[in-house]
Design a protein around this motif. Structure first.
Motif, PDB file in Angstrom:
ATOM      1  N   GLU A 214       0.844  -1.190   0.000  1.00 27.49           N
ATOM      2  CA  GLU A 214       0.000   0.000   0.000  1.00 27.49           C
ATOM      3  C   GLU A 214       0.878   1.239   0.000  1.00 27.49           C
ATOM      4  OE1 GLU A 214      -1.337   0.846   4.418  1.00 27.49           O
ATOM      5  OE2 GLU A 214      -1.649  -1.267   3.912  1.00 27.49           O
ATOM      6  N   ARG A 215       0.309   2.357  -0.400  1.00 22.31           N
ATOM      7  CA  ARG A 215       1.073   3.602  -0.502  1.00 22.31           C
ATOM      8  C   ARG A 215       1.768   3.931   0.818  1.00 22.31           C
ATOM      9  NH1 ARG A 215       0.929   8.390  -3.723  1.00 22.31           N
ATOM     10  NH2 ARG A 215       1.494  10.176  -2.441  1.00 22.31           N
ATOM     11  N   MET A 216       3.037   4.323   0.767  1.00 18.68           N
ATOM     12  CA  MET A 216       3.832   4.569   1.971  1.00 18.68           C
ATOM     13  C   MET A 216       4.140   6.047   2.163  1.00 18.68           C
ATOM     14  SD  MET A 216       4.548   2.141   3.991  1.00 18.68           S
ATOM     15  CE  MET A 216       3.440   0.757   3.914  1.00 18.68           C
ATOM     16  N   ALA A 217       3.281   6.907   1.687  1.00 12.70           N
ATOM     17  CA  ALA A 217       3.480   8.342   1.897  1.00 12.70           C
ATOM     18  C   ALA A 217       2.101   8.984   1.871  1.00 12.70           C
ATOM     19  CB  ALA A 217       4.358   8.921   0.791  1.00 12.70           C
ATOM     20  N   PRO A 218       1.950  10.101   2.595  1.00 10.61           N
ATOM     21  CA  PRO A 218       0.629  10.731   2.602  1.00 10.61           C
ATOM     22  C   PRO A 218       0.219  11.188   1.210  1.00 10.61           C
ATOM     23  CG  PRO A 218       2.279  12.116   3.678  1.00 10.61           C
ATOM     24  CD  PRO A 218       2.934  10.809   3.404  1.00 10.61           C
ATOM     25  N   ALA A 219      -1.053  11.002   0.907  1.00 11.37           N
ATOM     26  CA  ALA A 219      -1.555  11.456  -0.397  1.00 11.37           C
ATOM     27  C   ALA A 219      -1.296  12.943  -0.533  1.00 11.37           C
ATOM     28  CB  ALA A 219      -3.054  11.162  -0.497  1.00 11.37           C
ATOM     29  N   GLY A 220      -0.853  13.350  -1.694  1.00 11.25           N
ATOM     30  CA  GLY A 220      -0.682  14.773  -1.970  1.00 11.25           C
ATOM     31  C   GLY A 220       0.667  15.338  -1.566  1.00 11.25           C
ATOM     32  N   VAL A 221       1.509  14.538  -0.861  1.00 10.38           N
ATOM     33  CA  VAL A 221       2.814  15.083  -0.454  1.00 10.38           C
ATOM     34  C   VAL A 221       3.687  15.287  -1.705  1.00 10.38           C
ATOM     35  CG1 VAL A 221       4.043  12.881  -0.105  1.00 10.38           C
ATOM     36  CG2 VAL A 221       4.639  14.873   1.285  1.00 10.38           C
ATOM     37  N   LYS A 222       4.512  16.345  -1.659  1.00 12.37           N
ATOM     38  CA  LYS A 222       5.396  16.601  -2.802  1.00 12.37           C
ATOM     39  C   LYS A 222       6.495  15.527  -2.830  1.00 12.37           C
ATOM     40  CE  LYS A 222       6.173  20.978  -1.806  1.00 12.37           C
ATOM     41  NZ  LYS A 222       6.829  22.289  -1.875  1.00 12.37           N
ATOM     42  N   VAL A 223       6.844  15.089  -4.013  1.00 16.54           N
ATOM     43  CA  VAL A 223       7.890  14.062  -4.165  1.00 16.54           C
ATOM     44  C   VAL A 223       8.889  14.526  -5.214  1.00 16.54           C
ATOM     45  CG1 VAL A 223       8.369  11.680  -4.895  1.00 16.54           C
ATOM     46  CG2 VAL A 223       6.306  12.178  -3.589  1.00 16.54           C
ATOM     47  N   CYS A 224      10.147  14.305  -4.926  1.00 15.62           N
ATOM     48  CA  CYS A 224      11.199  14.619  -5.885  1.00 15.62           C
ATOM     49  C   CYS A 224      11.846  13.288  -6.270  1.00 15.62           C
ATOM     50  CB  CYS A 224      12.197  15.536  -5.156  1.00 15.62           C
ATOM     51  SG  CYS A 224      13.538  16.084  -6.154  1.00 15.62           S
ATOM     52  N   ASN A 225      11.968  13.002  -7.560  1.00 11.80           N
ATOM     53  CA  ASN A 225      12.486  11.690  -7.950  1.00 11.80           C
ATOM     54  C   ASN A 225      13.476  11.781  -9.114  1.00 11.80           C
ATOM     55  OD1 ASN A 225      12.895   8.945  -8.231  1.00 11.80           O
ATOM     56  ND2 ASN A 225      10.927   8.547  -9.237  1.00 11.80           N
ATOM     57  N   PRO A 226      14.630  12.437  -8.876  1.00 10.22           N
ATOM     58  CA  PRO A 226      15.653  12.438  -9.930  1.00 10.22           C
ATOM     59  C   PRO A 226      16.292  11.055 -10.024  1.00 10.22           C
ATOM     60  CG  PRO A 226      16.489  13.516  -7.962  1.00 10.22           C
ATOM     61  CD  PRO A 226      15.077  13.118  -7.655  1.00 10.22           C
ATOM     62  N   ALA A 227      16.461  10.555 -11.248  1.00 13.79           N
ATOM     63  CA  ALA A 227      16.956   9.182 -11.417  1.00 13.79           C
ATOM     64  C   ALA A 227      18.477   9.090 -11.350  1.00 13.79           C
ATOM     65  CB  ALA A 227      16.457   8.634 -12.748  1.00 13.79           C
TER      66      ALA A 227
END
Ligand code: MRU
Length: 354
Positions: free
Chosen positions: A307-320
């Protein structure tokens, strides 16, 4: 299953499709996809079904040879126009690994050098060029492996990050090649630590899979454990791969690599980047100029979790990827030799970029 026997990407014998090992399903499922449409080749690169800079280059070479073979014209000018459309489309799949552009540019040069020939013959020549790219990749990795092997000592603990293994190339890998060469030479007294490599787990799913299956002493660690392993003396040398190296030796590789390099310097551990010369982009002066791919936030918040492991709507940064400054790099192992600082001079001596 010895991963050295797995092919990341091949052209089918009847030359109607690419056979791509779907790496998103590893290590649980070994499934080969049969892909012929250009959109599906693009998607396979984008979604990391085939990934790792050299393997992306091989896939792009085969991919454009295949899709160009389906261009329905006898007119070289029309063929050239359609080829360029296909090339530009495939080039838009991922931005950081320069091998994608390197392979496509090489295929374009081959096409242009033969435009005076009948289209059917150009198509044959393109298939051969793609095959050459793959065959050369095996030889390049092997050579990197021999040079890297020369840096190992009996009893070494080796750390690697992400997967720069056989699954990222046509065979042997780059960062793993010294390990496979050591094994071939009968060494049994070295250990490899694999960073799991959040968020896509290439270390856990791919490197640990291929090394463990090859019978190499392999220990999986979370990314945040590397410092402790180094401090406690378990790690004596680091080998990583790369997606693009600039003229000054700055190196883009999987996110987290620069942190490993900084730690290695702190603990006095040699840090080597394994780089086929096709990964060295002499057109860029420094790592600041390398485009860094930003990926879907779901890879951080949801992928791999029940299941999702972060609050809905939280900002996420995902540089590869991140860029390791050249000052943290002990040496860059190319198939032409070991480059030591100043890297630009070493690359020039090796004839890279000419
Ligand atoms: O996003 P990926 O899995 O394609 O990233 C791969 C890496 O960062 C590898 O270390 C790099 O491509 C070198 S592979 C020999």
């Amino acid at each position: 299953m010895n991963a050295l026997q797995l092919d990341t990407v091949l052209l089918s014998k009847d030359r109607t499709c690419l056979e791509i090992l779907d790496q998103t399903l590893l290590p649980g499922t070994i499934k080969v996809l049969h892909v012929s449409k250009i959109e599906d080749i693009w998607e396979a690169i984008k979604l990391l079904r085939v990934r790792g800079a050299p393997a992306i280059g091989v896939c792009a070479g085969y991919g454009i040879a295949l899709t160009a073979s389906n261009i329905d014209t006898d007119n070289p000018k029309t063929f050239e126009e359609k080829f360029m459309e296909q090339k530009n489309y495939l080039a838009s799949s991922r931005p950081t690994a320069v091998n994608l552009f390197w392979a496509l540019d090489r295929m374009e040069r081959t096409m242009r050098a033969n435009l005076d020939k009948p289209v059917a013959q150009i198509k044959e020549i393109l298939f051969q060029e793609a095959q050459d790219i793959r065959d050369e990749d095996v030889a390049i990795s092997r050579s990197i492996g021999e040079i890297g092997f020369g840096l190992l000592h009996h009893g070494d603990g080796i750390l690697t990050h992400c997967n720069a293994g056989t699954l990222a190339t046509a065979k042997y890998g780059t960062a793993t090649a010294p390990m496979y060469v050591a094994q071939e030479k009968g060494w049994t007294d070295f250990r490899v630590y694999c960073d799991e490599t959040r968020p896509l787990l290439q270390g856990a799913r791919l490197t640990a899979f291929e090394l463990h299956n090859a019978g190499i002493d392999t220990t999986l660690i979370c990314d945040n454990m590397a410092s402790l392993m180094m401090k406690s003396g378990k790690i004596n040398i680091v080998f990583v791969g790369c997606d693009r190296v600039t003229r000054n030796g700055d190196t883009a590789n999987k996110i987290g690599t620069s942190g490993v390099a900084i730690l290695a310097k702190n603990y006095g551990i040699p840090f080597y980047v394994c780089a086929p010369s096709s990964t060295i982009d002499m057109s860029l002066e420094t790592g600041d100029q390398i485009p860094i791919e930003e990926r879907d936030p779901d890879e951080v918040t949801e992928m791999w979790y029940k299941e999702r492991m972060a609050p809905a709507g939280v900002k996420v940064c995902n540089p590869a990827f991140d860029v390791t400054d050249h000052s943290f790099i002990t040496g860059i192992i190319t198939e032409k030799g070991l480059a030591l600082p100043p890297f630009d001079k070493a690359f020039e001596r090796f004839g890279i970029g000419k």
